[in-house]
Design an enzyme around this catalytic site. Structure first.
Site, PDB file in Angstrom:
ATOM      1  NE  ARG A 190      -4.150  -1.346   9.794  1.00  0.00           N
ATOM      2  CZ  ARG A 190      -3.113  -0.677   9.381  1.00  0.00           C
ATOM      3  NH1 ARG A 190      -3.219   0.475   8.838  1.00  0.00           N
ATOM      4  NH2 ARG A 190      -1.914  -1.171   9.500  1.00  0.00           N
ATOM      5  NE  ARG A 242       1.654  -4.778  11.226  1.00  0.00           N
ATOM      6  CZ  ARG A 242       2.540  -4.415  10.300  1.00  0.00           C
ATOM      7  NH1 ARG A 242       3.727  -4.992  10.242  1.00  0.00           N
ATOM      8  NH2 ARG A 242       2.234  -3.500   9.424  1.00  0.00           N
ATOM      9  NE  ARG A 271       6.935  -3.073   5.651  1.00  0.00           N
ATOM     10  CZ  ARG A 271       5.637  -2.862   5.764  1.00  0.00           C
ATOM     11  NH1 ARG A 271       4.981  -2.254   4.808  1.00  0.00           N
ATOM     12  NH2 ARG A 271       4.989  -3.298   6.817  1.00  0.00           N
ATOM     13  CE  LYS A 326      -2.326  -0.811   3.806  1.00  0.00           C
ATOM     14  NZ  LYS A 326      -1.795  -2.116   4.223  1.00  0.00           N
ATOM     15  NE  ARG A 341       6.253  -0.809   9.789  1.00  0.00           N
ATOM     16  CZ  ARG A 341       5.071  -0.669   9.204  1.00  0.00           C
ATOM     17  NH1 ARG A 341       4.964  -0.037   8.062  1.00  0.00           N
ATOM     18  NH2 ARG A 341       3.997  -1.171   9.763  1.00  0.00           N
TER      19      ARG A 341
HETATM   20  P1  AMP Z   1       0.873   0.609   8.783  1.00  0.00           P
HETATM   21  O1  AMP Z   1       2.094   1.431   8.604  1.00  0.00           O
HETATM   22  O2  AMP Z   1      -0.300   1.102   7.981  1.00  0.00           O
HETATM   23  O3  AMP Z   1       1.131  -0.872   8.605  1.00  0.00           O
HETATM   24  O4  AMP Z   1       0.436   0.803  10.322  1.00  0.00           O
HETATM   25  C1  AMP Z   1       1.285   0.422  11.384  1.00  0.00           C
HETATM   26  C2  AMP Z   1       0.529   0.370  12.699  1.00  0.00           C
HETATM   27  O5  AMP Z   1      -0.038   1.656  12.959  1.00  0.00           O
HETATM   28  C3  AMP Z   1      -0.645  -0.580  12.754  1.00  0.00           C
HETATM   29  O6  AMP Z   1      -0.246  -1.916  13.059  1.00  0.00           O
HETATM   30  C4  AMP Z   1      -1.465   0.045  13.879  1.00  0.00           C
HETATM   31  O7  AMP Z   1      -0.865  -0.201  15.139  1.00  0.00           O
HETATM   32  C5  AMP Z   1      -1.306   1.526  13.612  1.00  0.00           C
HETATM   33  N1  AMP Z   1      -2.339   2.041  12.672  1.00  0.00           N
HETATM   34  C6  AMP Z   1      -2.114   2.634  11.458  1.00  0.00           C
HETATM   35  N2  AMP Z   1      -3.279   2.993  10.876  1.00  0.00           N
HETATM   36  C7  AMP Z   1      -4.256   2.603  11.742  1.00  0.00           C
HETATM   37  C8  AMP Z   1      -5.676   2.667  11.702  1.00  0.00           C
HETATM   38  N3  AMP Z   1      -6.334   3.205  10.658  1.00  0.00           N
HETATM   39  N4  AMP Z   1      -6.365   2.160  12.757  1.00  0.00           N
HETATM   40  C9  AMP Z   1      -5.732   1.634  13.820  1.00  0.00           C
HETATM   41  N5  AMP Z   1      -4.402   1.517  13.912  1.00  0.00           N
HETATM   42  C10 AMP Z   1      -3.653   1.999  12.887  1.00  0.00           C
END
Ligand code: AMP
Length: 217
Positions: free
Chosen positions: A88, A167, A123, A13, A156
């Site tokens: 999400r 996740r 990654r 994404k 990360r």
């Molecule tokens: P990402 O970089 O999109 O994979 O997000 C990393 C982490 O940020 C996720 O595992 C959540 O802990 C938090 N996070 C990001 N976006 C959201 C969202 N829309 N709702 C809840 N948690 C989020």
């Protein structure tokens, strides 16, 4: 044009959002990047979310909705934006609708869990600007150094294998239902994410009715 990108963690994404942002000249809004920045800067928000994020859990809806509302109200979003990683949960999606955020297309990048687990280990993200790379599919020009800002690229914490599995489980439980929700609104566009970055990008452009811009860098 206002877009939402859906897809499991590691589906690509972030990478596709950056490409779309360049081609469509609209900002990409990544809640994950915004939260990671808050953690780096040790803000109040950063302190609230650090443990949950390191653990691969979702951050509470109210926090997410307030940072999205604030960001989408900024001037650079007036011609459109790309939401990466938000909504999400079904309640986030409904809250965005209730706020009157008009969405044109919801693109879901489709890829199997096995492939995701393989991808996640490679990654790397820039510690400074959040740009995303992959050690084989999309490497930095100089190993360990961000092409865009010269920051250091790192793995990360939440890309560790056991956290990735958690996740993915959360994705299937909380986020996949969003596909049905947006299908009901006739906004859902499914795109195959198993191919190369370029193939997936071409698939997304076709799905949203845009042509590839050959002048783009
Ligand atoms: P990402 O970089 O999109 O994979 O997000 C990393 C982490 O940020 C996720 O595992 C959540 O802990 C938090 N996070 C990001 N976006 C959201 C969202 N829309 N709702 C809840 N948690 C989020």
């Amino acid at each position: 044009m206002n877009l939402i990108l859906l897809g499991a963690p590691g589906a690509g994404k972030g990478t596709q959002a950056e490409l779309l942002s360049e081609q469509l000249h609209i900002p990409s809004i990544s809640t994950g990047n915004m939260l990671r920045e808050a953690i780096r800067k040790e803000t109040q928000l950063g302190k609230q979310v650090k443990q949950l994020m390191d653990d691969g859990q979702l951050v509470p809806d109210e926090l997410i909705l307030s940072i999205v509302a604030e960001r989408t109200a900024q001037n650079d979003c007036k011609n459109g934006f790309i939401l990466d990683g938000v909504p999400r949960t079904l309640s986030q999606a409904k809250a965005l609708d209730a706020k009157g955020l008009q969405i044109d297309h919801v693109v879901s990048i489709e890829i199997d869990d096995d492939m995701i687990e393989l991808r996640m280990t490679g990654r790397r993200v820039c510690e400074k600007c959040g740009a995303s790379y992959h050690i084989t599919a999309n490497p930095t020009k100089v190993e360990g150094i961000c092409d865009l800002c010269g920051g250091e690229t790192v793995q990360r914490k939440d890309d560790a294998p056991e956290t990735v599995r958690k996740r993915l489980a959360i994705y299937h439980e909380s986020t996949e239902v969003l596909k049905e929700y947006y299908l009901g609104q006739q906004k859902l566009r499914l795109v195959d994410g198993k191919g190369s970055i370029e193939e997936t990008f071409a698939g997304i452009l076709a799905a949203i009715g845009e042509k590839y811009d050959h002048n783009q860098k």
